[in-house]
Structure formats: structure tokens, C-alpha cells
Design a protein around this motif. Structure first.
Motif, PDB file in Angstrom:
ATOM      1  N   UNK A  31       0.834  -1.199   0.000  1.00 39.61           N
ATOM      2  CA  UNK A  31       0.000   0.000   0.000  1.00 39.61           C
ATOM      3  C   UNK A  31       0.873   1.256   0.000  1.00 39.61           C
ATOM      4  N   UNK A  32       0.497   2.253  -0.775  1.00 35.23           N
ATOM      5  CA  UNK A  32       1.339   3.438  -0.910  1.00 35.23           C
ATOM      6  C   UNK A  32       0.694   4.702  -0.359  1.00 35.23           C
ATOM      7  N   UNK A  33      -0.420   4.592   0.314  1.00 38.95           N
ATOM      8  CA  UNK A  33      -1.053   5.782   0.887  1.00 38.95           C
ATOM      9  C   UNK A  33      -0.433   6.089   2.248  1.00 38.95           C
ATOM     10  N   UNK A  34      -0.161   7.359   2.492  1.00 38.71           N
ATOM     11  CA  UNK A  34       0.438   7.782   3.744  1.00 38.71           C
ATOM     12  C   UNK A  34      -0.666   8.055   4.761  1.00 38.71           C
ATOM     13  N   UNK A  35      -0.458   7.571   5.981  1.00 40.41           N
ATOM     14  CA  UNK A  35      -1.443   7.745   7.047  1.00 40.41           C
ATOM     15  C   UNK A  35      -0.850   8.662   8.103  1.00 40.41           C
ATOM     16  N   UNK A  36      -1.564   9.725   8.427  1.00 44.72           N
ATOM     17  CA  UNK A  36      -1.139  10.635   9.481  1.00 44.72           C
ATOM     18  C   UNK A  36      -2.262  10.724  10.508  1.00 44.72           C
ATOM     19  N   UNK A  37      -1.909  10.528  11.766  1.00 44.61           N
ATOM     20  CA  UNK A  37      -2.902  10.575  12.825  1.00 44.61           C
ATOM     21  C   UNK A  37      -2.315  11.372  13.988  1.00 44.61           C
ATOM     22  N   UNK A  38      -3.088  12.296  14.508  1.00 45.29           N
ATOM     23  CA  UNK A  38      -2.643  13.117  15.632  1.00 45.29           C
ATOM     24  C   UNK A  38      -2.995  12.380  16.922  1.00 45.29           C
ATOM     25  N   UNK A  39      -1.967  12.152  17.748  1.00 44.41           N
ATOM     26  CA  UNK A  39      -2.171  11.477  19.030  1.00 44.41           C
ATOM     27  C   UNK A  39      -2.130  12.507  20.140  1.00 44.41           C
ATOM     28  N   UNK A  40      -3.073  12.389  21.071  1.00 43.23           N
ATOM     29  CA  UNK A  40      -3.162  13.310  22.198  1.00 43.23           C
ATOM     30  C   UNK A  40      -2.041  13.014  23.183  1.00 43.23           C
ATOM     31  N   UNK A  41      -1.404  14.048  23.735  1.00 39.45           N
ATOM     32  CA  UNK A  41      -0.311  13.882  24.679  1.00 39.45           C
ATOM     33  C   UNK A  41      -0.745  13.210  25.981  1.00 39.45           C
ATOM     34  N   UNK A  42      -2.015  13.285  26.312  1.00 41.75           N
ATOM     35  CA  UNK A  42      -2.483  12.709  27.566  1.00 41.75           C
ATOM     36  C   UNK A  42      -2.470  11.173  27.524  1.00 41.75           C
ATOM     37  N   UNK A  43      -2.277  10.585  26.374  1.00 44.53           N
ATOM     38  CA  UNK A  43      -2.244   9.111  26.275  1.00 44.53           C
ATOM     39  C   UNK A  43      -0.890   8.548  26.707  1.00 44.53           C
ATOM     40  N   UNK A  44       0.143   9.400  26.762  1.00 44.63           N
ATOM     41  CA  UNK A  44       1.478   8.936  27.064  1.00 44.63           C
ATOM     42  C   UNK A  44       1.860   9.333  28.491  1.00 44.63           C
TER      43      UNK A  44
END
Length: 46
Positions: A31-44
Motif C-alpha cells: 500500500x502506498x497511501x500515507x497515514x497521518x494521525x494526531x495522538x493526544x499527549x495525555x495518552x502517554x
């Protein structure tokens, strides 16, 4: 009827073997589609 059964089994076996060779030698593109997802800082944990 016996000859028909042998011919039918030979066709089935040839189809299965041919399908296996096709799947083993098929170069499936990655697969050649780029995936970008914003992760919330409170999860870490800090």
C-alpha cells in the motif's frame, strides 16, 4: 463414469496447483497511501 471422475480430479488438482503457484509468484504491491494521525499527549505517561 470412471474416466470422467479421473479427468475431473485431474482438472481440480491442476487448478489448485496452478492457483498455488500463481499466489506464490505474484508480486503484490505494498500500500502506498500515507497515514497521518494526531495522538493526544495525555495518552502517554510522563
Amino acid at each position: 463414469m470412471n474416466g470422467f471422475l479421473k479427468l475431473f480430479l485431474i482438472i481440480i488438482v491442476a487448478g489448485v496447483v496452478g492457483g498455488g503457484v500463481f499466489l506464490a509468484s505474484w508480486d503484490i504491491p505494498a500500500p502506498s497511501t500515507q497515514v497521518e494521525k494526531v495522538l493526544d499527549d495525555s495518552q502517554f505517561p510522563r
